[in-house]
Design an enzyme around this catalytic site. Sequence first.
Site, mmCIF file in Angstrom:
data_model
loop_
_atom_site.group_PDB
_atom_site.id
_atom_site.type_symbol
_atom_site.label_atom_id
_atom_site.label_comp_id
_atom_site.label_asym_id
_atom_site.label_seq_id
_atom_site.Cartn_x
_atom_site.Cartn_y
_atom_site.Cartn_z
ATOM 1 N N LYS A 217 0.807 -1.215 0.000
ATOM 2 C CA LYS A 217 0.000 0.000 0.000
ATOM 3 C C LYS A 217 0.843 1.270 0.000
ATOM 4 C CE LYS A 217 -4.338 -1.984 1.497
ATOM 5 N NZ LYS A 217 -5.422 -2.046 2.496
ATOM 6 N N ARG A 257 -3.216 -10.063 4.895
ATOM 7 C CA ARG A 257 -3.644 -10.184 3.502
ATOM 8 C C ARG A 257 -2.524 -9.651 2.616
ATOM 9 N NH1 ARG A 257 -6.356 -7.144 -0.425
ATOM 10 N NH2 ARG A 257 -7.976 -8.262 -1.600
#
Length: 289
Positions: A217, A257
């Site tokens: 991210k 994840r």
Amino acid sequence: MTGLPRWDRCAVMGVVNVTPDSFSDGGRWFDPESAVKRGLDLVAEGADLIDVGGESTRPGATRVDEAEELRRVVPVVRELVDRGALVSVDTTRASVAERAIEAGARLVNDVSGGRADPAMVPLVAERAVPFVVMHWRGRSLDMNERAVYADVVGEVIAELRESVEGAVGGGIAPERLVVDPGLGFAKRAEQDLTLLAALGRLRAELPFPLLVAASRKRFLGRVLAGPDGTPPPARERDAATAAVSALAAAAGAWAVRVHEARASADAVRVARAIEEANSRAVDGGEGAA
């Protein structure tokens, strides 16, 4: 009826984006055959379950229609399940969740926490499958404008608690709920880091299994940026992702994840081994290696 899968350590959830516009892989797994192969490769690399999604949730992304999301997701879920994989479906649409469950998906991962589609919570309650409730303030198209907090940890906890109460009030059993602080969703880089630093508080104040989804991210890109401030491409953030996986596992997360499984699978196992060594030391039973 399906209980929440559990392991003796933090689990690794591998990501398969069946989309042409994912921020992390740019559509590499868009066709069903490639997506299935990718899921099986992630399992071989140590992923415990595979999260299949057919709609990008990157900042600024626009929605795909229901028929297209179904076309992308359902065949991949069915084939992965037939090949022995444990599968979750990443969707905000109840219709997609329903078809994926019928195809064998064991868990619904809804980035809206049940807020985007009023039919989602009743469906999950009726099907009695585990449900991931993520912190969400609105659609990807304008999420960056919503990253305004006086106290990001306190507000995320309060807003997640509201979503959890809505899910339980709608009939989902509390023991089937997982919470996710929504890193990168209506959060700036410094807010994501603050939330990661507060995983212990999140677990204490929201006593549900915790999913941490930090993989590749933007905040990791900001941390890794060079002297000129340019972040590395998403696919060059996997070592940093594994570092977060180790920290999340040490903080007691239920799962992480990730887009690449091997390094994070190693990281969560090392975290578990250190936890066991610490328990032995506390019990006075440590010995020579």
